[in-house]
Scaffold this active site. Sequence first.
Site, mmCIF file in Angstrom:
data_model
loop_
_atom_site.group_PDB
_atom_site.id
_atom_site.type_symbol
_atom_site.label_atom_id
_atom_site.label_comp_id
_atom_site.label_asym_id
_atom_site.label_seq_id
_atom_site.Cartn_x
_atom_site.Cartn_y
_atom_site.Cartn_z
ATOM 1 C CG ASN A 1 29.819 57.508 8.674
ATOM 2 O OD1 ASN A 1 30.997 57.371 8.961
ATOM 3 N ND2 ASN A 1 29.315 57.052 7.546
ATOM 4 C CE LYS B 1 40.896 63.641 12.109
ATOM 5 N NZ LYS B 1 39.457 63.515 11.897
ATOM 6 C CE LYS C 1 39.429 64.680 1.159
ATOM 7 N NZ LYS C 1 38.143 65.318 1.554
ATOM 8 C CE LYS D 1 35.891 68.529 10.421
ATOM 9 N NZ LYS D 1 36.521 67.228 10.348
ATOM 10 C CB SER E 1 38.431 61.374 1.882
ATOM 11 O OG SER E 1 37.107 61.508 2.325
ATOM 12 C CB THR F 1 35.035 57.011 9.937
ATOM 13 O OG1 THR F 1 35.069 57.969 8.886
ATOM 14 C CG2 THR F 1 35.546 57.632 11.217
HETATM 15 N N1 GLU Z 1 35.178 64.519 8.539
HETATM 16 C C1 GLU Z 1 36.078 63.422 8.537
HETATM 17 C C2 GLU Z 1 37.169 63.641 9.567
HETATM 18 O O1 GLU Z 1 37.000 64.383 10.507
HETATM 19 C C3 GLU Z 1 36.595 63.080 7.156
HETATM 20 C C4 GLU Z 1 37.327 64.141 6.423
HETATM 21 C C5 GLU Z 1 37.612 63.789 4.967
HETATM 22 O O2 GLU Z 1 37.224 62.721 4.548
HETATM 23 O O3 GLU Z 1 38.204 64.628 4.293
HETATM 24 O O4 GLU Z 1 38.196 63.030 9.521
#
Ligand code: GLU
Length: 427
Positions: free
Chosen positions: A234, A107, A83, A119, A361, A203
């Site tokens: 954002n 995370k 994810k 990613k 998410s 976030t």
């Molecule tokens: N791009 C965001 C991050 O770096 C969210 C990733 C997501 O929601 O999967 O955490």
Amino acid sequence: MSVKEEILEQQAEESESLNMYHSTQAVIHEALRKLGYGEAMYELLKEPLRLLTVRFPVRMDDGSVKVFTGYRSQHNDSVGPTKGGIRYHPEVDEAEVKSLSVWMSLKCGITNLPFGGGKGGIICEPRQMSLGELERMSRAYVRAISQIVGPNKDIPAPDVYTNAQIMAWMMDEYSHLREFDSPGFITGKPIVLGGSQGRETATARGVAIVIEEAARKKGIDIKGARVVIQGFGNAGSYLAKFMHDAGAKVVGVSDVYGAIADPNGVDIDYLLDRRDSFGTFSKLFTNTITNKELFELDCDILVPAAISNQITEKNAYDIKASIVVEAANGPTTMEATEILDERGIFLVPDILSNAGGVTVSYFEWVQNNQGYYWTDEEVEQKLKKIMVDSFENVYKVAKNHKVNMRLAAYMVGIRKLAEASSFRGWV
Ligand code: GLU
């Protein structure tokens, strides 16, 4: 020579992104060692399991064809599907995408989500592209990576310079390819297409919760606390609003072109109203300061919420804040982390503080899979619990092991991956 020393030596001659990647590996090595794992586990977890590079042609508005390069990195799927977001930026490269995917694993480990990290990114300059060009590029990227992504494989989301509209195009493209509606393929969608309440602000909300916890530990009252935020995308823009609403004074804020400062507090509502879709506002002002000056402002809490490598050994000594909370991914280098530690500045690392995005998410994905949607209050309440528990957990590990918050966060984040990988018999 220790792995850390070896890595530091190599880093002298590397690009910034490779440097960042190697720093990540050094901290992973240390975290695994502290948890009692050996070299075999490090070998598995130091690199993504898969990295796909794609090149794909896109018809531009002037009739020409441009070939773009994109990536999708999947760090580890021992815990569940991977994810993580997709970024559009001219400086995207392989090492950056790989680091970002590793951080996503961490995370998800910290917040205890059933995911590994992924990613993606496309090397492009979205600010100079039309909406039509962005749509065609987004759809072409999904076609190029479609074999390795999906609701039970790897679930993308927004990241730097991507948003709900882009997620909508991607979901539509993926659904066409699979010939059925697949909202669970991607998160951060508009609400009408299966997006979650609260994802847009998640976030920033997560960062705000973590700031409150960190401030409490350090005896700082949020009411009246002076906050500086780098970046007005954002994360940065909503965070400025939440801090302002909580009674803090946002005394400095920046976008990609410049920064503004006001010891009495910047008018956040005005900026939110006037910024463009890339978070740009500084062009409205003549009395701007530089990004360098922004970091030197007198304040209690500093939040880098833009891009990586912003706090380095060059400016770490000039920071006046007593708490630094990383809202961006990778804003502080390894050397700067050590300097902040030495100076007694409390640093809350990105993989903890900005994990609110991926947490909501996850909620979005659960709702898509169930076809049952939650209220804003439910989302907010569940997010708060996860963020507070995650902060406490990392803080406790930091205290018990007498390590900084970054290493503690890596220890908490990597543990689940290591356990899952051993149960599966991979190591
Ligand atoms: N791009 C965001 C991050 O770096 C969210 C990733 C997501 O929601 O999967 O955490």
